[in-house]
Design an enzyme around this catalytic site. Structure first.
Site, mmCIF file in Angstrom:
data_model
loop_
_atom_site.group_PDB
_atom_site.id
_atom_site.type_symbol
_atom_site.label_atom_id
_atom_site.label_comp_id
_atom_site.label_asym_id
_atom_site.label_seq_id
_atom_site.Cartn_x
_atom_site.Cartn_y
_atom_site.Cartn_z
ATOM 1 N N HIS A 356 39.155 40.078 49.364
ATOM 2 C CA HIS A 356 39.668 40.589 48.086
ATOM 3 C C HIS A 356 39.046 41.899 47.634
ATOM 4 C CE1 HIS A 356 41.968 36.992 46.822
ATOM 5 N NE2 HIS A 356 41.053 36.354 47.527
ATOM 6 N N LYS A 544 41.855 44.905 32.007
ATOM 7 C CA LYS A 544 41.291 44.444 33.282
ATOM 8 C C LYS A 544 39.785 44.477 33.120
ATOM 9 C CE LYS A 544 43.579 47.947 35.186
ATOM 10 N NZ LYS A 544 44.291 47.320 36.292
ATOM 11 N N ARG A 545 39.024 43.928 34.081
ATOM 12 C CA ARG A 545 37.568 44.039 34.000
ATOM 13 C C ARG A 545 37.158 45.508 33.953
ATOM 14 N NH1 ARG A 545 34.269 39.353 34.602
ATOM 15 N NH2 ARG A 545 32.554 40.828 34.621
ATOM 16 N N LYS A 550 37.952 51.389 38.433
ATOM 17 C CA LYS A 550 39.235 51.190 37.737
ATOM 18 C C LYS A 550 39.525 52.327 36.754
ATOM 19 C CE LYS A 550 38.841 46.105 38.042
ATOM 20 N NZ LYS A 550 39.995 45.604 38.811
ATOM 21 N N THR A 652 46.873 42.566 40.077
ATOM 22 C CA THR A 652 47.928 41.608 39.785
ATOM 23 C C THR A 652 48.446 41.837 38.359
ATOM 24 O OG1 THR A 652 46.169 40.030 39.302
ATOM 25 C CG2 THR A 652 47.312 39.781 41.395
ATOM 26 N N LYS A 656 52.347 41.870 36.418
ATOM 27 C CA LYS A 656 52.725 41.202 35.158
ATOM 28 C C LYS A 656 53.397 42.194 34.208
ATOM 29 C CE LYS A 656 48.745 38.332 36.016
ATOM 30 N NZ LYS A 656 47.280 38.212 35.832
HETATM 31 C C1 26V Z 1 32.100 38.998 43.580
HETATM 32 C C2 26V Z 1 31.072 38.372 42.942
HETATM 33 C C3 26V Z 1 29.724 38.731 43.341
HETATM 34 C C4 26V Z 1 28.691 37.754 42.882
HETATM 35 C C5 26V Z 1 28.887 37.333 41.474
HETATM 36 C C6 26V Z 1 30.237 36.740 41.228
HETATM 37 C C7 26V Z 1 31.324 37.449 41.933
HETATM 38 C C8 26V Z 1 32.609 37.161 41.608
HETATM 39 C C9 26V Z 1 33.650 37.794 42.253
HETATM 40 C C10 26V Z 1 33.388 38.721 43.228
HETATM 41 C C11 26V Z 1 34.468 39.372 43.990
HETATM 42 C C12 26V Z 1 35.474 39.931 43.131
HETATM 43 C C13 26V Z 1 36.605 40.328 43.984
HETATM 44 C C14 26V Z 1 37.869 40.403 43.198
HETATM 45 O O1 26V Z 1 38.013 39.839 42.131
HETATM 46 N N1 26V Z 1 38.803 41.105 43.762
HETATM 47 C C15 26V Z 1 40.085 41.288 43.134
HETATM 48 O O2 26V Z 1 40.958 40.334 43.702
HETATM 49 C C16 26V Z 1 42.256 40.406 43.138
HETATM 50 C C17 26V Z 1 43.059 39.285 43.725
HETATM 51 O O3 26V Z 1 43.242 39.482 45.095
HETATM 52 C C18 26V Z 1 42.857 41.764 43.412
HETATM 53 O O4 26V Z 1 44.112 41.829 42.798
HETATM 54 C C19 26V Z 1 41.959 42.865 42.858
HETATM 55 O O5 26V Z 1 42.451 44.130 43.226
HETATM 56 C C20 26V Z 1 40.553 42.704 43.401
HETATM 57 O O6 26V Z 1 39.660 43.609 42.779
#
Ligand code: 26V
Length: 813
Positions: A356, A544-545, A550, A652, A656
């Site tokens: 992701h 978004k975050r 971004k 995503t 929407k």
């Molecule tokens: C990484 C970590 C690192 C440790 C702490 C907790 C944590 C939580 C999540 C992540 C990875 C985040 C990756 C993510 O959210 N990617 C997003 O995934 C979406 C669904 O596929 C995509 O639409 C977004 O472009 C992408 O940034």
């Protein structure tokens, strides 16, 4: 399946209020009415739920387990009613009882068990799996505290704990009978089996009990109710009496402490891994519990483990669950006596991995020291997987230490979870076409060369049941009236709206609905923030975050640019615009938090400057979350999708907005590329560098001062950051100025904000011009809705089921 009559429903709600709260309807609070209503519909759900699981068991159906640290489900109630096709009925019932239904819906806490895109995707996927009658479990963690609640104080983000379970959990069912033990630490002993082989047993470990809570995932218009199974950690026994008697009080107390904190809180950072011990424990905890349960269930009907891949698929949502590869090996080899090679073949056929992100900071690596101390047996297994993998590499590439160092699962004292997931899976997928190409050509090129057959793309999607039918009922109604209701389960049907872009009556109704949604949002903003906004202005939304890639900073710098122009030239001809933001920043991400402060500071100045006459306004919405998205997205005219090309894996939110008839201003990044392809270049506002250009500039080196010197608007906007316009007393925003021009710490303007500024401003003027032609604008908006069919998560899930899981559907009659 039977339905409940309105009369019966009324009676149930009234009785529940009485038995649960000893109250009458008239003096029950919205929370109490909400709980009473949930209990009234639970029966219907439970019948379907039991039937679904009996059917799966009887037919011995193949099941996919979607393994994810996050499920950002949003509120259950409204969508449960929608999917049960009881929504209108329940709404009427409340109306007849003299109760405002919306108030009841608003009383439900919004379970925030995820950070952002990845967690919300998991939730859309579960809903589509049920709607497509596919046997599935979501498996994750029942955090007591989800993503923090964001408050804005003096323009700054403040994090407040989110105690979503405070008033009970009417959707979750505790399943004590499926509790399992999960072991941490200790040491591994090899015990001779007597035939020259060894069995490995873990000793002197600490353990916790994993207790599952099951939540219903209701399909739309069918009888399927799948399960979201979230695990909670509890102490094994209240106090380990044996240890206690042996005087080992310390150990017993430690175990209890461990269990009591393990599943307390979701890690609220999605941009940086910190190698936190507790996070690693959480990962192993829910994976071990899940794998143990899956194998126990399999063994009820099977003795031959070679059949496992015909009955079970694991989908790994990013690397966070990649321990499943090693845990499945452990259960097969240690607990079921399978030979390594056979277990490995089975494991690979069961597991599949989704990537992701290509942000290198987010790639998970764990220090060997920590990993081996916490999970001694799992560590051994990973070492063995790595040893064999390195042999494979040597066979293929000869003695090539450089290649091996680059590709090994264990290297430089660290375990690389992505490599473990790739080696242990039969499928590796990206989440949008561009993203998958970047994985194949760059980030994972070596692995693509080695295993080309594993790589595939699955462009993300969203569920139209939540994001149109429930969030935007008026538009949903207009669409159904125009083309029928098939779009609800087949989003490609929306194409039938294309000719209606030329129908003046349809256009005016489409516009009227957007206007109503804008008025509703304006009212909400007035109530919550006290800001007056003009419903005739363009609603331009970025939610978004908060991440530098971004580029919320590009958006707000452009607002500053416009503000400066309006100050210099009050006669500037521009369509009134409301710039609306919503974003949480990770608690430790200082620069992201400073950008939030900047947005709020700009809002304060711009909104209160009488010389601007309200022609531009800025609103920062607090605590962006699923339920707020449902209010904001239907009211958007413009969708901001402006990441540095090559950095946003998919997005995503972009989908929407499109579905709800907003026009995108965006870079050629992630799924924007495919949105552009679907809707056509004329119906989207594309700007900025391509991913290839970004890559090239990154390699060549880029000097933001060149932009500064050449572009007066940029120069003035940057100067506003440091001349006291937005913070009179301090030098608060100099850090942002420095990061853009000099690169304090990192690369200067790492995300090419200044480089893309001019073309972004150009695209914004294109929007301004297009909006003046009302008929042209609404045509474009209709075509966005009409061409959004590809972005249904039903399409995505069908592709996963056919191409990765080989998962047949099971109709529940
Ligand atoms: C990484 C970590 C690192 C440790 C702490 C907790 C944590 C939580 C999540 C992540 C990875 C985040 C990756 C993510 O959210 N990617 C997003 O995934 C979406 C669904 O596929 C995509 O639409 C977004 O472009 C992408 O940034």
């Amino acid at each position: 399946m039977e339905r409940i009559e309105k009369k019966e429903l009324k009676k149930l709600i009234r009785e529940n209020v009485k038995t649960l709260y000893r109250k009458t309807l008239e003096n029950a609070s919205p929370e109490e009415l909400y709980q009473a209503a949930v209990f009234a519909v639970r029966d219907v759900i439970t019948d379907k739920w039991m039937k679904t699981h009996d059917e799966y068991y009887e037919r011995d159906a193949k099941v996919v387990y979607y393994l994810s640290m996050e499920f950002l489900m949003g509120r259950f109630f409204g969508n449960a009613l929608i999917n049960l096709e009881m929504f209108d009925e329940v709404k009427e019932v409340f109306a007849e009882l003299g109760i405002d239904y919306n108030m009841v819906e608003e009383a439900e806490p919004d379970p925030g068990l995820g950070n952002g895109g990845l967690g919300r995707l998991a939730a859309c996927f579960l809903e589509s799996l049920s709607t497509l009658s596919l046997p599935a479990y979501g498996c994750g963690i029942r955090y007591h505290y989800g993503i923090f609640e964001q408050r804005i104080e003096n323009g700054y983000q403040v994090e407040v704990p989110d105690n979503w379970l405070e008033n009970g959990d009417p959707w979750g069912i505790k399943r004590n009978e499926y509790a399992v033990e999960v072991k941490f630490g200790g040491n591994v002993r090899a015990v001779g089996k007597g035939n020259g082989e060894y069995r490995f047993v873990q000793e002197n470990y600490q353990s916790v009990t994993a207790i599952p809570y099951d939540y219903p995932v209701i399909g739309y218009g069918n009888n399927t109710v799948n399960t979201l199974r979230l695990w909670e950690a509890k102490p094994k026994t209240r106090l380990d009496l044996k240890s206690f008697n042996e005087g080992n009080y310390q150990k017993a107390a430690e175990e209890e402490l461990l269990a009591n904190t393990l599943t307390d809180v979701l890690y609220p950072a999605d941009e940086h891994i910190q190698g936190k011990e507790l996070r690693l424990r959480q990962q192993y905890f829910f994976i071990s519990a899940t794998v143990q349960r899956v194998i126990a269930r399999f063994k009820k009907k099977h003795t031959d483990f070679n059949e496992l891949p015909d009955k079970v698929a694991f989908q790994l949502n990013d690397t966070h669950p990649s321990m499943a590869v090693a845990e499945l090996m452990r259960v097969l080899v240690d607990e079921n006596d399978l030979p390594w090679d056979q277990a490995w073949d089975i494991t690979r056929r069961v597991c599949a991995y989704t990537n992701h992100t290509i942000m290198s900071e987010a790639l998970e690596k764990w220090p060997m020291e920590l990993f081996s101390r916490l999970l001694p047996r799992i560590y051994q297994i990973v070492e063995e997987i790595n040893r064999r993998f390195v042999l494979e590499l040597t066979e293929k590439y000869g003695n090539n230490p450089d290649k091996i160092r680059k590709m090994a699962i264990i290297a430089d004292g660290q375990i690389r979870m992505a490599f473990l997931a790739i080696v242990g899976s039969h499928s590796v997928n990206g989440v949008a076409a561009l993203h998958t190409e970047i994985l194949k050509k760059q980030e994972l090129h070596n692995f693509y060369e080695l295993y080309p057959e594993k790589f595939n793309n699955k462009t993300n999607g969203i569920t139209q049941r939540r994001w149109l039918l429930h969030a935007n009922p008026k538009l949903a109604e207009l669409i159904t009236e125009t083309i029928g209701k098939d779009w609800i389960t087949n989003l490609d049907e929306l194409k039938k709206l294309v000719p209606y872009a030329e129908d003046a009556a349809f256009r005016s109704r489409f516009t009227a609905i957007k206007k109503e949604n804008k008025i509703a949002l304006a009212q909400y903003i007035k109530e919550t923030k006290g800001i007056d906004i003009n419903p005739d202005s363009i609603f331009d939304i970025q939610v978004k975050r908060l991440h530098e890639y971004k580029r919320q900073l590009l958006n707000i710098l452009h607002v500053i640019g416009l503000y400066n122009q309006l100050k210099m030239n009050p006669g500037l001809d521009l369509v009134p615009r409301t710039f609306i933001f919503g974003a949480k920043a990770a608690a430790g991400y200082h620069r992201a938090k400073l950008i939030i402060k900047l947005i709020n500071a700009v809002a304060d100045v711009v909104n209160n400057d009488p010389t601007i006459h309200g022609r531009i306004k800025v609103v920062f919405m607090e605590n962006y979350r699923v339920s707020l998205a449902e209010k904001m997205i239907p009211a958007a005219d413009v969708s901001e999708q402006i990441s540095t090309a090559g950095k946003e894996a998919s997005g995503t939110g972009n989908m929407k907005f499109m579905l709800n008839g907003a026009l995108t201003i965006g870079t050629m990044d992630g799924a924007n590329v495919e949105i552009c392809e679907e809707v056509g270049r004329d119906n989207i506002f594309i700007f900025g560098m391509s991913a290839a250009e970004v890559q090239q500039k990154t390699q060549e080196g880029y000097d933001p001062w060149m932009v500064y010197n050449m572009n007066q608007e940029v120069r003035m906007a940057l100067t506003s950051l440091i001349d006291g316009t937005f913070d009179p007393d301090t030098n608060l925003f100099r850090e942002l100025y420095d990061a853009l021009l000099n690169g304090c710490g990192g690369r200067a303007d790492e995300y090419f904000v200044l480089e893309d500024y001019a073309d972004y401003a150009r695209a914004q003027w294109d929007i301004d011009r297009a909006y003046r032609d009302e008929e042209k604008w609404v045509r474009m908006a209709i075509l966005n809705t009409a061409e959004s069919g590809k972005f249904s998560s039903d399409r995505t899930i069908r592709q996963y089921a056919d191409e990765i899981w080989q998962l047949p559907s099971v109709e529940i009659v």
